[in-house]
Design an enzyme around this catalytic site. Structure first.
Site, PDB file in Angstrom:
ATOM      1  N   LYS A   1       0.825  -1.357   0.131  1.00  0.00           N
ATOM      2  CA  LYS A   1       0.135  -0.131  -0.109  1.00  0.00           C
ATOM      3  C   LYS A   1       0.883   1.345  -0.008  1.00  0.00           C
ATOM      4  CE  LYS A   1      -2.508  -0.622   3.824  1.00  0.00           C
ATOM      5  NZ  LYS A   1      -2.020  -1.734   4.052  1.00  0.00           N
TER       6      LYS A   1
ATOM      7  N   ARG B   1      -9.864   1.284   8.981  1.00  0.00           N
ATOM      8  CA  ARG B   1      -9.366   0.048   9.540  1.00  0.00           C
ATOM      9  C   ARG B   1     -10.470  -0.645  10.183  1.00  0.00           C
ATOM     10  NH1 ARG B   1      -3.644   1.280   9.596  1.00  0.00           N
ATOM     11  NH2 ARG B   1      -2.259  -0.468  10.144  1.00  0.00           N
TER      12      ARG B   1
ATOM     13  N   ARG C   1      12.913 -13.949   2.645  1.00  0.00           N
ATOM     14  CA  ARG C   1      13.830 -12.690   2.608  1.00  0.00           C
ATOM     15  C   ARG C   1      14.487 -12.858   3.773  1.00  0.00           C
ATOM     16  NH1 ARG C   1      10.173  -7.695   1.087  1.00  0.00           N
ATOM     17  NH2 ARG C   1       9.516  -8.978  -0.720  1.00  0.00           N
TER      18      ARG C   1
ATOM     19  N   ARG D   1      15.962 -12.203  12.379  1.00  0.00           N
ATOM     20  CA  ARG D   1      15.683 -13.770  12.614  1.00  0.00           C
ATOM     21  C   ARG D   1      14.176 -14.220  11.907  1.00  0.00           C
ATOM     22  NH1 ARG D   1      14.888 -15.346  18.371  1.00  0.00           N
ATOM     23  NH2 ARG D   1      13.980 -17.214  17.171  1.00  0.00           N
TER      24      ARG D   1
ATOM     25  N   ARG E   1       0.009  -9.363  12.676  1.00  0.00           N
ATOM     26  CA  ARG E   1      -0.542  -8.272  12.177  1.00  0.00           C
ATOM     27  C   ARG E   1      -1.561  -8.693  11.127  1.00  0.00           C
ATOM     28  NH1 ARG E   1       3.920  -4.510   9.546  1.00  0.00           N
ATOM     29  NH2 ARG E   1       2.180  -3.081   9.600  1.00  0.00           N
TER      30      ARG E   1
HETATM   31  P1  AMP Z   1       0.667   1.562  10.054  1.00  0.00           P
HETATM   32  O1  AMP Z   1       1.743   2.343   9.848  1.00  0.00           O
HETATM   33  O2  AMP Z   1      -0.571   1.808   9.234  1.00  0.00           O
HETATM   34  O3  AMP Z   1       0.829   0.021  10.255  1.00  0.00           O
HETATM   35  O4  AMP Z   1      -0.133   2.028  11.643  1.00  0.00           O
HETATM   36  C1  AMP Z   1       0.569   1.749  12.829  1.00  0.00           C
HETATM   37  C2  AMP Z   1      -0.249   1.586  13.887  1.00  0.00           C
HETATM   38  O5  AMP Z   1      -0.894   2.388  14.304  1.00  0.00           O
HETATM   39  C3  AMP Z   1      -1.246   0.362  13.864  1.00  0.00           C
HETATM   40  O6  AMP Z   1      -0.757  -0.833  14.251  1.00  0.00           O
HETATM   41  C4  AMP Z   1      -2.232   1.035  14.801  1.00  0.00           C
HETATM   42  O7  AMP Z   1      -1.967   0.845  16.043  1.00  0.00           O
HETATM   43  C5  AMP Z   1      -2.165   2.469  14.505  1.00  0.00           C
HETATM   44  N1  AMP Z   1      -3.071   2.933  13.439  1.00  0.00           N
HETATM   45  C6  AMP Z   1      -2.868   3.472  12.259  1.00  0.00           C
HETATM   46  N2  AMP Z   1      -3.963   3.644  11.508  1.00  0.00           N
HETATM   47  C7  AMP Z   1      -4.956   3.140  12.459  1.00  0.00           C
HETATM   48  C8  AMP Z   1      -6.460   3.210  11.943  1.00  0.00           C
HETATM   49  N3  AMP Z   1      -7.262   3.590  11.088  1.00  0.00           N
HETATM   50  N4  AMP Z   1      -7.133   2.797  13.309  1.00  0.00           N
HETATM   51  C9  AMP Z   1      -6.733   2.326  14.239  1.00  0.00           C
HETATM   52  N5  AMP Z   1      -5.425   2.134  14.606  1.00  0.00           N
HETATM   53  C10 AMP Z   1      -4.606   2.846  13.631  1.00  0.00           C
END
Ligand code: AMP
Length: 201
Positions: free
Chosen positions: A13, A88, A127, A136, A147
């Site tokens: 993305k 999300r 990778r 690791r 995730r």
């Molecule tokens: P990302 O960089 O998009 O992976 O976001 C990092 C972290 O920010 C995620 O793991 C969530 O804890 C939080 N986060 C980012 N966007 C959202 C969202 N739209 N709703 C809830 N938490 C978010």
């Protein structure tokens, strides 16, 4: 051009969002980046979000709606935006619909990068093994699995939501990066002619 990019971690993305930014002169709205900046700056939002992010959980919807609402009020979004990492949850998607209606804005496209999770894991594990020593493989695969689980439970329903509104379009995210870009371009060129590009389900 106002669009949403959906897809699990590792789907590409961020890469595709950056390409859309230079191609269409729009801004990338990454809620992850916004939250990390808020944590760094020590704002109220940052204080609320920091620990939640560290646990890999989702920040509450009301906070996220506040963050995105304030961001959409900034002048640089006038030309358009690509949302990366938002919405999300289905509640966020519904909140965004209300927000855009209030601002009299339409979405041009919702594009999901569809990836094969097994292949994604194998790719990441492979990778990591190639880079043995630096990372690791187990750690890396474990983190990605977690995730992906959060994505499956809370974010996959967002794609179903946009399918039900007839807005969802899909691209095979396992294709080479340039090919994914080309296909997104094709979908966006047809934005407004959605009868030719409806997701098949
Ligand atoms: P990302 O960089 O998009 O992976 O976001 C990092 C972290 O920010 C995620 O793991 C969530 O804890 C939080 N986060 C980012 N966007 C959202 C969202 N739209 N709703 C809830 N938490 C978010």
């Amino acid at each position: 051009m106002r669009l949403i990019l959906l897809g699990p971690p590792g789907a590409g993305k961020g890469t595709q969002a950056q390409r859309l930014v230079s191609r269409y002169g729009i801004v990338q709205l990454s809620t992850g980046d916004m939250l990390r900046a808020a944590v760094k700056a020590g704002t109220t939002v940052g204080k609320a979000a920091g620990a939640i992010m560290d646990r890999g959980e989702l920040v509450p919807d009301d906070i996220m709606m506040q963050v995105i609402s304030e961001r959409l009020d900034q002048a640089d979004t006038t030309n358009g935006f690509v949302l990366d990492g938002f919405p999300r949850t289905v509640a966020q998607a519904e909140g965004l619909d209300r927000l855009l209606a209030d601002k009299r804005l339409d979405l041009d496209a919702v594009v999901e990068l569809v990836v094969d999770e097994e292949a994604l894991l194998a790719r990441i594990e492979g990778r990591a093994r190639e880079n043995a020593g630096a990372v690791r493989a187990d750690d890396n695969a474990e983190t990605l699995k977690k995730r992906l689980a959060v994505y499956r439970q809370q974010t996959a329903p967002v794609a179903a939501y946009y399918r039900s509104t007839g807005q969802l379009q899909t691209v095979d995210g396992m294709l080479p990066i340039d090919e994914v870009s080309r296909q997104i371009d094709g979908l966006l060129a047809g934005a407004g002619r959605e009868e030719f590009h409806q997701a098949s389900g």
